[in-house]
Design an enzyme around this catalytic site. Structure first.
Site, PDB file in Angstrom:
ATOM      1  N   VAL A   9       0.868  -1.175   0.000  1.00  0.00           N
ATOM      2  CA  VAL A   9       0.000   0.000   0.000  1.00  0.00           C
ATOM      3  C   VAL A   9       0.904   1.224   0.000  1.00  0.00           C
ATOM      4  O   VAL A   9       2.054   1.151   0.423  1.00  0.00           O
ATOM      5  CB  VAL A   9      -0.981   0.042   1.198  1.00  0.00           C
ATOM      6  CG1 VAL A   9      -2.015  -1.064   1.087  1.00  0.00           C
ATOM      7  CG2 VAL A   9      -0.246  -0.047   2.512  1.00  0.00           C
ATOM      8  N   SER A  10       0.362   2.346  -0.470  1.00  0.00           N
ATOM      9  CA  SER A  10       1.188   3.540  -0.638  1.00  0.00           C
ATOM     10  C   SER A  10       1.313   4.396   0.604  1.00  0.00           C
ATOM     11  O   SER A  10       2.324   5.034   0.818  1.00  0.00           O
ATOM     12  CB  SER A  10       0.630   4.398  -1.770  1.00  0.00           C
ATOM     13  OG  SER A  10       0.665   3.669  -2.965  1.00  0.00           O
ATOM     14  N   THR A  11       0.273   4.456   1.415  1.00  0.00           N
ATOM     15  CA  THR A  11       0.311   5.376   2.548  1.00  0.00           C
ATOM     16  C   THR A  11      -0.012   4.672   3.849  1.00  0.00           C
ATOM     17  O   THR A  11      -0.579   3.583   3.861  1.00  0.00           O
ATOM     18  CB  THR A  11      -0.701   6.524   2.362  1.00  0.00           C
ATOM     19  OG1 THR A  11      -2.008   5.955   2.321  1.00  0.00           O
ATOM     20  CG2 THR A  11      -0.445   7.296   1.092  1.00  0.00           C
ATOM     21  N   GLN A  14      -3.665   3.519   4.584  1.00  0.00           N
ATOM     22  CA  GLN A  14      -4.214   2.331   3.955  1.00  0.00           C
ATOM     23  C   GLN A  14      -3.800   1.093   4.749  1.00  0.00           C
ATOM     24  O   GLN A  14      -2.852   1.115   5.508  1.00  0.00           O
ATOM     25  CB  GLN A  14      -3.716   2.218   2.512  1.00  0.00           C
ATOM     26  CG  GLN A  14      -4.172   3.367   1.638  1.00  0.00           C
ATOM     27  CD  GLN A  14      -3.514   3.327   0.267  1.00  0.00           C
ATOM     28  OE1 GLN A  14      -2.329   3.035   0.143  1.00  0.00           O
ATOM     29  NE2 GLN A  14      -4.288   3.625  -0.753  1.00  0.00           N
TER      30      GLN A  14
END
Length: 180
Positions: A9-11, A14
């Site tokens: 996941v990017s952040t 999330q």
């Protein structure tokens, strides 16, 4: 013949839970997961997942965009997986299965389309930002000092007052005054 999963996941906002659950359901013996932007090609857990691959193994992701953000990155990663004697499969993208020649072709073509779409999005975003700036929209932080305060600080500085004294009176750092 081991199935290894990779979740990303990017952040921090999330969660990896949905991806890891799907990878467990797909029969992955090991899962490597991380919270890092796909824009970075140096992803430690992806490197560990690829290093764990042996002849006949399969690397599985939930969606193709979890593996790469550009065609070049995708093709380089798939080449590394292939050199390890392993294959790649995406759960959500059934066509993305490098165990078959058709799958390898589709991964290459659709990876190119995904990169093209990303380029279009960036172009539209840049154009929108440019239009907004032309219409007077300012981006970034609000200035610490009003125009009047800036003029006053410059006047006081010209009269020989120190940066620190001026900054203290406006409750800002001395560097804010120095940048004026």
């Amino acid at each position: 013949m081991t199935t290894i999963g990779y979740a990303r996941v990017s952040t921090d906002g999330q969660t990896l839970a949905a991806q890891t659950e799907a990878l467990h359901s797909a029969g992955c013996a090991r899962i490597f997961a991380e919270k890092i932007s796909g824009a970075y090609s140096d992803r430690p857990q992806l490197a560990k997942a690829i290093a764990a691959l042996s002849e006949g193994d399969t690397l599985v992701v939930c969606k193709l965009d979890r593996l790469a953000r550009s065609t070049r990155d995708l093709l380089n990663t798939l080449d590394t997986i292939g050199k390890a004697g392993a294959t790649f499969r995406s759960l959500a993208d059934q066509w993305a299965d490098t165990a078959t020649p058709h799958g390898r072709l589709m991964v290459t073509v659709l990876g190119g389309l995904a990169e093209f779409e990303r380029h279009l999005i960036l172009t539209r975003t840049t154009e929108g930002r440019t239009r907004a700036q032309a219409n007077g929209v300012r981006f970034g932080r609000k200035p610490s000092l009003t125009a009047y305060q800036q003029a006053e600080a410059l006047r006081r500085r010209a009269q020989g007052e120190t940066l620190t004294e001026i900054a203290r009176s406006f409750n800002v750092s001395h560097m804010t005054i120095a940048r004026l």
